[in-house]
Design a protein around this motif. Structure first.
Motif, PDB file in Angstrom:
ATOM      1  N   GLY A   9       0.913  -0.976   0.032  1.00 11.05           N
ATOM      2  CA  GLY A   9      -0.020  -0.021   0.157  1.00 11.05           C
ATOM      3  C   GLY A   9       0.777   1.218  -0.127  1.00 11.05           C
ATOM      4  O   GLY A   9       0.637   2.095   0.755  1.00 11.05           O
ATOM      5  N   ARG A  12       0.854   6.695  -3.802  1.00 14.50           N
ATOM      6  CA  ARG A  12       0.912   6.869  -5.223  1.00 14.50           C
ATOM      7  C   ARG A  12       2.072   7.952  -5.718  1.00 14.50           C
ATOM      8  O   ARG A  12       2.226   8.807  -5.116  1.00 14.50           O
ATOM      9  CB  ARG A  12      -0.361   7.749  -5.740  1.00 14.50           C
ATOM     10  N   ARG A  25      -0.338  10.552  -4.142  1.00 13.52           N
ATOM     11  CA  ARG A  25      -0.905   9.345  -4.667  1.00 13.52           C
ATOM     12  C   ARG A  25      -1.568   9.598  -6.084  1.00 13.52           C
ATOM     13  O   ARG A  25      -1.594  10.815  -6.335  1.00 13.52           O
ATOM     14  CB  ARG A  25      -2.170   9.204  -3.633  1.00 13.52           C
ATOM     15  N   CYS A 108      -8.448   9.737  -5.738  1.00 18.11           N
ATOM     16  CA  CYS A 108      -7.911   8.399  -5.493  1.00 18.11           C
ATOM     17  C   CYS A 108      -7.585   7.818  -4.058  1.00 18.11           C
ATOM     18  O   CYS A 108      -7.700   6.786  -3.853  1.00 18.11           O
ATOM     19  CB  CYS A 108      -6.592   8.155  -6.126  1.00 18.11           C
ATOM     20  N   ARG A 115      -7.306   0.288  -5.179  1.00 24.66           N
ATOM     21  CA  ARG A 115      -6.076   0.317  -5.063  1.00 24.66           C
ATOM     22  C   ARG A 115      -5.031  -0.393  -5.983  1.00 24.66           C
ATOM     23  O   ARG A 115      -3.869  -0.283  -5.773  1.00 24.66           O
ATOM     24  CB  ARG A 115      -5.900  -0.144  -3.687  1.00 24.66           C
ATOM     25  N   SER A 116      -5.562  -1.395  -6.752  1.00 28.93           N
ATOM     26  CA  SER A 116      -4.722  -2.077  -7.663  1.00 28.93           C
ATOM     27  C   SER A 116      -5.422  -2.578  -8.601  1.00 28.93           C
ATOM     28  O   SER A 116      -6.747  -2.475  -8.675  1.00 28.93           O
ATOM     29  CB  SER A 116      -4.042  -3.356  -6.611  1.00 28.93           C
ATOM     30  N   CYS A 279      -5.952   5.346 -10.796  1.00 30.52           N
ATOM     31  CA  CYS A 279      -6.120   4.956  -9.300  1.00 30.52           C
ATOM     32  C   CYS A 279      -5.811   3.823  -8.919  1.00 30.52           C
ATOM     33  O   CYS A 279      -5.077   3.565  -7.971  1.00 30.52           O
ATOM     34  CB  CYS A 279      -7.551   5.151  -8.880  1.00 30.52           C
TER      35      CYS A 279
END
Length: 366
Positions: A9, A12, A25, A108, A115-116, A279
């Motif tokens: 995590g 970004r 991010r 985001c 997140r992925s 994102c």
């Protein structure tokens, strides 16, 4: 359905050219545009974009002066434009970059944002993975966006991989052969490259990109005229069944886009957000079409490409979309049609800091 492996995590990353690499991010949106219409409304309201759409108001943001910034990079200066103009151009770019990065972090950062790539629905994941091109030799991923100089970037990838002798070789671009797509790899290979490789995209004013696609595909490419043009004429024109698809108007094209599901659009007019999912993918750099040469050179320096590899010069036959051309098309299109279309591309406008099109009567009368 690919399994969802653990994914770090970490923050970004959007890296400005010529600056230290801070790690804010990423960029992006949600399922079709956002995960829910409620979230869509929240983001629109918070950024003031909803009011701008309703009133047809353009954010008063002046365009950048890429020539000034690029001139500074090449060592040109006061003799051509003056140090003051160069500094002003660089300042405008820094302000725009800061707006873009702040917006990306805010959007985001929402809990509903992916997140992925593994959090994306299968169709969206396939789209982004088949638009991420891989250079294992130089350890980078490039998300190609049609009508944003992607053919030239593909030439560069082929040169870097040894499949093409030079970016100046005169030949029709093959958009599939001699290119490596992230979507063709195994999940663990995808994860490794997403985590460790340098990742970048190039963006463009959404309406300018649409106009470029319209003029190219319906004005020059018979395949698109037959596949899309014939259907558009039949659907939106009285007695349009006799059209060969080469006379589609810009208004008819926009009406077609209004009725299309974003996720099923052709890649040449699918929103950049949906193509590259900023994102879900942590891009290190977002270049812009307006600063194409300067930003491209920055990326080539960053990935340590050979000195003989340079971004190709614009072809002599290329017909650019000028501000005057865009104004002509927009001002001769029903205002209601443009306003209704904007929500489909609103994340491209807001995330990448492009002003909404000015279609006020006062502006169009100029």
């Amino acid at each position: 359905m690919l399994p969802r492996p653990p994914f770090p995590g970490e923050g970004r990353r959007v890296v400005p050219a010529g600056r230290s690499r801070a790690r804010p991010r990423g960029a992006g949106g949600g399922t079709v545009l956002l995960p829910s219409m409620l979230m869509f409304g929240v983001i629109l309201a918070s950024s003031g974009l909803l009011l701008m759409i309703e009133k047809g108001i353009l954010a008063e943001v002046k365009p950048l002066h890429p020539a000034a910034v690029e001139g500074a990079r090449r060592g040109h200066g006061a003799g051509d434009r003056g140090a003051g103009e160069e500094a002003q151009g660089e300042l405008e770019y820094q302000v725009l970059r800061d707006i873009r990065n702040r917006t990306i972090r805010t959007v985001c950062g929402q809990r509903a944002m992916p997140r992925s790539v593994w959090e994306l629905p299968a169709g969206q994941r396939r789209t982004v993975l088949r638009h991420l091109l891989v250079s294992d030799k130089y350890r980078f991923l490039y998300c190609y966006v049609p009508k944003v100089a992607c053919s030239n970037w593909k030439r560069i990838l082929k040169v870097l991989d040894g499949a093409l002798e030079s970016v100046d070789v005169k030949m029709k671009m093959d958009h599939k052969n001699d290119l490596v797509f992230l979507g063709d790899m195994k999940p663990e290979e995808i994860n490794y490259r997403l985590k460790h490789y340098y990742k970048f995209i190039f963006v463009r004013n959404p309406m300018e990109r649409l106009l470029s696609a319209y003029r190219n595909k319906f004005g020059e490419i018979k395949e698109y005229q037959q596949k899309y043009g014939v259907e558009i004429a039949r659907r939106y024109r009285k007695n349009g069944g006799n059209s060969a698809g080469d006379d589609v108007t810009f208004s008819e094209f926009l009406r077609y886009l209004l009725d299309e599901d974003v996720e099923r659009m052709n890649e040449h007019w699918m929103p950049i957000y949906n193509l590259c999912q900023p994102c879900a993918v942590r891009y290190d750099f977002i270049g812009s079409y307006e600063r194409l040469n300067a930003d491209a050179n920055y990326v080539l320096d960053r990935v340590q490409s050979p000195s003989f590899v340079r971004f190709p010069e614009r072809q002599s036959w290329y017909k650019p979309v000028t501000a005057e051309t865009l104004q002509y098309y927009l001002c001769n299109t029903q205002r209601r049609l443009i306003k209704e279309l904007l929500p489909k591309y609103i994340l491209d406008f807001s995330l990448f800091a492009y002003p909404l099109p000015n279609i006020t009567s006062e502006f169009c009368q100029q």
